[in-house]
Design a protein around this motif. Sequence first.
Motif, PDB file in Angstrom:
ATOM      1  N   LYS A  35       1.432  -1.214  -0.313  1.00  0.00           N
ATOM      2  CA  LYS A  35      -0.142  -0.199  -0.551  1.00  0.00           C
ATOM      3  C   LYS A  35       1.047   1.394   0.149  1.00  0.00           C
ATOM      4  N   VAL A  36       2.314   1.174   0.968  1.00  0.00           N
ATOM      5  CA  VAL A  36       2.828   2.584   0.405  1.00  0.00           C
ATOM      6  C   VAL A  36       4.122   2.564  -0.535  1.00  0.00           C
ATOM      7  N   GLN A 114       1.828   4.353   8.096  1.00  0.00           N
ATOM      8  CA  GLN A 114       1.302   4.896   7.118  1.00  0.00           C
ATOM      9  C   GLN A 114       0.706   4.368   5.819  1.00  0.00           C
ATOM     10  N   ALA A 115       0.826   2.610   6.778  1.00  0.00           N
ATOM     11  CA  ALA A 115      -0.244   1.716   5.781  1.00  0.00           C
ATOM     12  C   ALA A 115      -1.792   2.263   6.024  1.00  0.00           C
ATOM     13  N   LYS A 116      -2.150   2.319   7.539  1.00  0.00           N
ATOM     14  CA  LYS A 116      -3.553   2.998   7.708  1.00  0.00           C
ATOM     15  C   LYS A 116      -3.813   3.660   7.449  1.00  0.00           C
ATOM     16  N   THR A 117      -3.091   5.417   7.706  1.00  0.00           N
ATOM     17  CA  THR A 117      -3.712   6.269   6.943  1.00  0.00           C
ATOM     18  C   THR A 117      -4.072   5.764   5.460  1.00  0.00           C
ATOM     19  N   ILE A 118      -3.357   5.716   4.768  1.00  0.00           N
ATOM     20  CA  ILE A 118      -3.538   5.168   3.403  1.00  0.00           C
ATOM     21  C   ILE A 118      -4.829   4.423   3.341  1.00  0.00           C
ATOM     22  N   ARG A 119      -5.004   3.876   4.293  1.00  0.00           N
ATOM     23  CA  ARG A 119      -6.340   2.917   3.958  1.00  0.00           C
ATOM     24  C   ARG A 119      -7.352   3.653   4.157  1.00  0.00           C
TER      25      ARG A 119
END
Length: 121
Positions: A35-36, A114-119
């Motif tokens: 995702k990142v 960062q992956a949680k933010t993108i999700r």
Amino acid sequence: MQTGMVNTARVASSAFSVESRNGRPDFDLAAALQKVPQKQQAKAQKTATDFEAMFLNSMFSQMTSSLKGEGPFGDTPGTGVWRSMLTEQYSKNFASAGGVGVATEVYRTLIMQQAKTIRTA
């Protein structure tokens, strides 16, 4: 290299690689890396390595703070400056050569956040 219960097993996926935790592949990190973007992964890697270098510099400074005299420069006013530059270079070299495992955990934490933010974005 081992940090607590984290064993590092290299799998080509990013500059830092996917870590193995407790002898098992870290699928959470592997999914987060998907995702990142690469640019953010590289920035997270540099940040993690710099953080570990700063940590090691602090540790080396404490180890050498009580040393007096008896060295390449003896007990001169420049010894403290020289020693601080030496410990800084030691810490940078240790961190860039793999360090003691601090950067690996910092990198994993940064990527997971960062992956949680993108999700959620």
